[in-house]
Design a protein around this motif. Structure first.
Motif, PDB file in Angstrom:
ATOM      1  N   ALA A  54       0.819  -1.215   0.000  1.00 42.97           N
ATOM      2  CA  ALA A  54       0.000   0.000   0.000  1.00 42.97           C
ATOM      3  C   ALA A  54       0.852   1.263   0.000  1.00 42.97           C
ATOM      4  N   ASN A  55       2.070   1.192   0.531  1.00 40.06           N
ATOM      5  CA  ASN A  55       2.918   2.378   0.587  1.00 40.06           C
ATOM      6  C   ASN A  55       3.853   2.496  -0.614  1.00 40.06           C
ATOM      7  N   SER A  58       0.477   2.236  -3.941  1.00 41.73           N
ATOM      8  CA  SER A  58      -0.882   2.348  -3.400  1.00 41.73           C
ATOM      9  C   SER A  58      -1.941   2.273  -4.488  1.00 41.73           C
ATOM     10  N   TYR A  61      -2.568  -1.384  -5.342  1.00 43.37           N
ATOM     11  CA  TYR A  61      -3.205  -2.051  -4.196  1.00 43.37           C
ATOM     12  C   TYR A  61      -4.702  -1.765  -4.183  1.00 43.37           C
ATOM     13  N   ALA A  62      -5.061  -0.493  -4.274  1.00 40.59           N
ATOM     14  CA  ALA A  62      -6.477  -0.119  -4.244  1.00 40.59           C
ATOM     15  C   ALA A  62      -7.207  -0.649  -5.469  1.00 40.59           C
ATOM     16  N   GLY A 327      -3.719  -2.833   4.531  1.00 43.21           N
ATOM     17  CA  GLY A 327      -2.922  -1.954   3.682  1.00 43.21           C
ATOM     18  C   GLY A 327      -3.101  -0.486   4.006  1.00 43.21           C
ATOM     19  N   VAL A 329      -1.847   3.284   4.458  1.00 46.94           N
ATOM     20  CA  VAL A 329      -0.790   4.148   3.941  1.00 46.94           C
ATOM     21  C   VAL A 329      -0.180   4.910   5.118  1.00 46.94           C
ATOM     22  N   ASN A 412      -8.121   4.817   7.718  1.00 43.56           N
ATOM     23  CA  ASN A 412      -6.662   4.720   7.834  1.00 43.56           C
ATOM     24  C   ASN A 412      -6.207   4.989   9.260  1.00 43.56           C
TER      25      ASN A 412
END
Length: 629
Positions: A54-55, A58, A61-62, A327, A329, A412
């Motif tokens: 995710a970092n 990202s 991932y999304a 995940g 961020v 988050n």
């Protein structure tokens, strides 16, 4: 007084020979932690992978987890994102296994006896209420007070895996305590998901679900082909829950609670073994099928399903869930926002502080008031370490984040709180266990009898005020225990009412396959006042302790056989044997017979004269106090 056994004393075997045959840890019988450790490791790896993914990327991932999947025929179609497929469909299987465990515990497990379950149940309830209260107090005014469900649940997989990694040397009784607590914790979490986090409720589809659940219940009466019927009805019930607005994962729980669970009937098991022997003598497909079916049917559907699904849940479903939900961020902006977020701090304090105060505080109060059962090894310092581990809320916490919070930024922050709390809880638990081990080193572990003799609980032969006491942890199939019984009979012949003898169970099932059954049968006989009579019968014929032999012995002793068979299946009997086994584990007993002379562990020969000398020597020494921490 009648004789203790019918067997005369025989020479004591060489200690090396005894150790070579019986050096098996009783902890092996409490449960294999291999699968739990691997599952927790995979869960951790998937979590780290999700955070890194995710970092680093990202967008991908999304994009992946928002990929849409459409399943259906004609106008009947279901449209899911990949993320929803994991959370709504695969997690239904996870909750199904949770429901199976809950059902088992209420039917034949720790939750059948209030006296045994009182401490973990009270601790679990307090561990649900205190975190929620702290969260609401801290998150007040943030607009997210309704997300208190995030802090209520403990992640059982991480809890047991962490206990295996950092827990005390003999965690058996603490592990039973935490697993029982986790079951009650799961019940609370599932109830809250159903009652608090259900939106757009439509009751009509639940009528279809009710019909499907009724079908699940009556499927047990089918003579064959139950698997496809269960599968079909499960899909119908899941779809009905989905259409009703109730979270579809709860369909798994509802189905699991209707799956039958029972202890294996010993005669069914013996019949299956007879069929297996027949197949070995005359191999053909008919006998093979009959033997396989008989073995399978001797185990309840509940336990078969738990065994079948456990690897998939541990190795596939939970790691996938972590990959899809962990995940977060960790940008400087998000971390800065989390550091000042009442939502994040409410989660951290609720899980880390609330769980500890709820679980440990309630257990400490119960101990102070002398309420409930605290067996040897379940000390307050170990409960403190376990209470800290309960702050690992991971799986259901992340699950409720998705249900309780709509804003992605707040989600988050909540995930940061869950991850931070889980890490803190693990570190704090590690420190507590290490400090406890340093302050209370087990230098005397196993040398002092940890549980005092209790005439209301123990099987005692001899006068209650006898100056000499021998406590034996033994196994009815062990030849050395047979020889020790002869020695103890000779000691009794010489000392008479000056000797009190106590038997406790330590069946080495890895060496003696019928030892546990013999121990439970003796406990069932004790409910009719025939413990030592049954003990003598078991020792007299150690080679024949199959189920039919046990029933035959009960009949020869004049027991009420139908009651005896019912008691064999009872939680009271199995719990009583397990208590002795956990005591033995806590004292590091790995071979039998293990004898305690006036509270001190006996080493060396156990012929009659050696035992008498040890008893006379103990008379000159102060009797040790039972360890307490």
């Amino acid at each position: 007084m009648s004789d203790l056994t019918r067997t005369p004393s025989t020479p004591n075997p060489e200690p090396a020979e005894q150790r070579s045959r019986t050096r098996r840890s009783i902890a092996e019988k409490i449960g294999d932690l291999g699968q739990t450790r691997i599952g927790a490791l995979l869960l951790l790896i998937a979590t780290l992978a999700a955070i890194i993914w995710a970092n680093v990327a990202s967008g991908s991932y999304a994009t992946l987890w928002e990929t849409h999947l459409t399943v259906g025929v004609g106008d009947l179609q279901l449209d899911f994102t990949l993320h929803a497929l994991v959370n709504d469909a695969l997690m239904a299987i996870f909750f199904f296994t949770v429901g199976l465990e809950v059902r088992r515990e209420f039917a034949i497990g720790e939750l059948t006896s209030w006296s045994r379950a009182m401490v973990p149940v009270v601790a679990a309830v307090a561990g649900l209420a205190v975190p929620a209260l702290l969260f609401v107090l801290i998150a007040a005014g943030s607009g997210y007070e309704a997300a208190w469900g995030i802090v209520i649940s403990t992640d059982t997989a991480f809890l047991v895996g962490a206990l295996a990694l950092i827990g005390p040397r003999v965690p058996g009784r603490l592990r039973v305590f935490l697993l029982t607590l986790a079951v009650v914790d799961d019940i609370g979490a599932l109830s809250i998901i159903a009652l608090v986090y259900t939106e757009n409720f439509n009751p009509l589809p639940l009528l279809v679900a009710a019909a499907g659940l009724a079908g699940v219940y009556f499927t047990r009466y089918l003579r064959g082909g139950r698997g496809p019927v269960y599968a079909t009805l499960a899909i119908i019930v899941w779809l009905a829950f989905l259409a009703s607005g109730v979270h579809p994962t709860l369909a798994g729980v509802a189905i699991a609670l209707l799956v039958p669970v029972y202890r294996p009937d010993r005669r069914d098991v013996e019949h299956a073994l007879d069929l297996a022997r027949t197949f070995r003598q005359s191999p053909n497909t008919q006998y093979a099928r009959a033997a396989a079916n008989s073995l399978r049917e001797s185990i309840s559907i509940n336990e078969r399903l738990q065994s079948a699904y456990a690897p998939y849940v541990a190795y596939v479903i939970l790691p996938l869930f972590a990959l899809a939900n962990a995940g977060v961020v960790l940008s400087p902006e998000i971390l800065a926002g989390a550091m000042t977020s009442a939502l994040t701090w409410g989660i951290v304090v609720g899980l880390v502080v609330g769980k500890f105060l709820g679980v440990f505080g309630s257990a400490a109060i119960l101990r102070l008031l002398r309420l409930g059962e605290f067996g040897p090894g379940l000390t307050l310092d170990r409960i403190a370490g376990g209470a800290a581990l309960c702050g690992i809320g991971f799986t259901i916490s992340l699950f409720i984040v998705d249900l309780a919070i709509d804003d992605p930024a707040a989600q988050n922050q909540a995930r940061v709180g869950v991850l931070a709390a889980s890490v803190l809880a693990f570190i704090i638990a590690t420190v507590i266990f290490r400090v406890s081990d340093a302050v209370h080193p087990d230098v005397d572990s196993g040398q002092t009898l940890m549980r005092r003799v209790d005439p209301q609980r123990d099987h005692v032969f001899g006068a209650a005020d006898a100056p000499f006491t021998i406590v034996e942890y033994g196994d009815f199939q062990c030849g050395f225990c047979l020889k020790a019984s002869g020695s103890i009979q000779e000691v009794h012949d010489q000392l008479g009412d000056r000797l009190r003898y106590v038997w406790r169970h330590a069946p080495l099932t890895t060496v003696h396959p019928n030892a546990l059954a013999g121990a439970e049968a003796a406990e069932a006989a004790s409910l009719q006042g025939k413990f030592f009579d049954f003990e003598r019968g078991l020792f007299a014929d150690q080679e024949n302790q199959r189920p039919s032999d046990i029933i035959r012995l009960a009949r020869e002793l004049g027991l009420d056989v139908p009651k005896f068979e019912r008691d064999l299946m009872s939680a009271e009997v199995t719990g009583r044997v397990q208590d002795d086994m956990l005591d033995a584990e806590a004292m590091g007993i790995t071979s039998v017979p293990t004898l305690f002379i006036n509270g001190r562990r006996h080493t060396g020969p156990y012929d009659a004269q050696s035992l008498i000398r040890a008893l006379e020597q103990s008379e000159q020494e102060p009797q040790p106090a039972a360890p307490a921490r």
